[in-house]
Design a protein around this motif. Structure first.
Motif, short mmCIF file in Angstrom:
data_model
loop_
_atom_site.label_atom_id
_atom_site.label_comp_id
_atom_site.label_asym_id
_atom_site.label_seq_id
_atom_site.Cartn_x
_atom_site.Cartn_y
_atom_site.Cartn_z
N PHE A 75 7.76 15.57 9.71
CA PHE A 75 7.52 15.58 8.29
C PHE A 75 9.16 15.97 7.90
N LEU A 76 9.81 16.70 8.73
CA LEU A 76 11.44 16.93 8.19
C LEU A 76 12.01 15.48 8.02
N GLU A 77 11.83 14.54 9.05
CA GLU A 77 12.30 13.40 8.76
C GLU A 77 12.10 12.53 7.57
N THR A 78 10.65 12.63 7.22
CA THR A 78 10.23 12.18 5.96
C THR A 78 10.84 12.68 4.89
N GLU A 79 11.05 13.97 4.96
CA GLU A 79 11.45 14.74 3.82
C GLU A 79 13.17 14.49 3.50
N GLN A 80 13.75 14.24 4.51
CA GLN A 80 15.13 13.89 4.75
C GLN A 80 15.30 12.51 4.21
N MET A 81 14.39 11.85 4.70
CA MET A 81 14.49 10.18 4.10
C MET A 81 14.33 10.18 2.47
N PHE A 82 13.57 10.99 2.25
CA PHE A 82 13.29 10.94 0.53
C PHE A 82 14.53 11.50 -0.24
N ARG A 83 15.04 12.66 0.58
CA ARG A 83 16.21 13.30 -0.07
C ARG A 83 17.14 12.53 -0.13
N LEU B 40 2.91 20.34 18.08
CA LEU B 40 3.23 20.78 16.78
C LEU B 40 4.68 20.69 16.30
N ILE B 41 5.88 20.65 17.33
CA ILE B 41 7.05 20.58 16.90
C ILE B 41 7.37 19.20 16.68
N LEU B 42 6.85 18.05 17.35
CA LEU B 42 6.80 16.54 17.05
C LEU B 42 6.26 16.47 15.62
N GLU B 43 5.12 16.87 15.37
CA GLU B 43 4.41 16.78 13.96
C GLU B 43 5.38 17.23 12.93
N LEU C 12 13.58 17.80 21.34
CA LEU C 12 14.68 18.98 21.03
C LEU C 12 15.34 18.20 19.69
N LYS C 13 15.32 17.15 19.45
CA LYS C 13 16.09 16.57 17.96
C LYS C 13 15.76 17.25 17.05
N PHE C 14 14.79 17.78 16.90
CA PHE C 14 14.11 18.45 15.49
C PHE C 14 14.52 20.00 15.79
N LEU C 15 15.13 20.39 16.70
CA LEU C 15 15.52 21.94 16.91
C LEU C 15 16.88 22.22 17.13
N SER C 16 17.30 23.55 16.57
CA SER C 16 18.52 23.68 16.73
C SER C 16 18.64 25.07 17.81
#
Length: 160
Positions: A88-96, A81-84, A2-6
């Motif tokens: 990806f979202l965590e990696t994107e955020q880290m780069f940004r 699928l949600i975890l994958e 759930l940490k990736f979902l709103s």
């Protein structure tokens, strides 16, 4: 998860025999550990009275919405699928956050360059050690070993 979902929206007819995936996913969302990971995630359940097939709609923290057909997709696959996508979202955020461009584009010519600083040792081979017996427990170990040093270490430590 759930940490990736709103937001999570689960729709199903209670009399439909195809609701197993919805019920399992709902149980996963209502688990204490899942709720603690993101207390602000809204979990909505809509009980339908028509023949509409069961479905699960999730909204990621970046606003992207994805709908899953719960009649043909098991809850565990939806969760994976949600975890994958979340990783990806965590990696994107880290780069940004570090000021890097996203997505990272590596030029084709750089992909074909050799890497002189990396030493390749030996070769890869696959070794399956089946049914190691250790204090009356049967264990199945499947390893990929590199070079003779690693295989010798494994033989000393696993084959006692």
């Amino acid at each position: 998860m759930l940490k990736f979902l709103s937001k999570v929206r689960i729709e199903f007819n209670a009399l439909d025999p195809r609701i197993a995936s919805c019920m399992e996913f709902l149980a996963q969302c209502n688990a204490r550990k899942a709720k603690e990971s993101n207390p602000s995630c809204q979990v909505q359940v809509k009980r339908r009275t028509d023949d509409f097939p069961p479905r699960i709609t999730v909204t990621f923290v970046n606003g992207v919405e994805e709908t899953f057909d719960a009649t043909s997709t098991p809850a565990q696959k939806i969760r994976n699928l949600i975890l994958e996508k979340g990783q990806f979202l965590e990696t994107e955020q880290m780069f940004r956050e570090s000021g890097e461009k996203w997505p990272v584009v590596i030029p084709e010519e750089e992909l074909r360059q050799s890497f002189p600083g990396i030493k390749v040792i030996g070769y890869l081979f696959s070794c399956s050690i089946l049914f190691l017996k250790r204090s009356w427990k049967m264990v199945v170990v499947d390893m990929i070993l590199m070079d003779n040093v690693v295989s010798t270490w494994c033989a000393k430590n696993f084959l006692r």
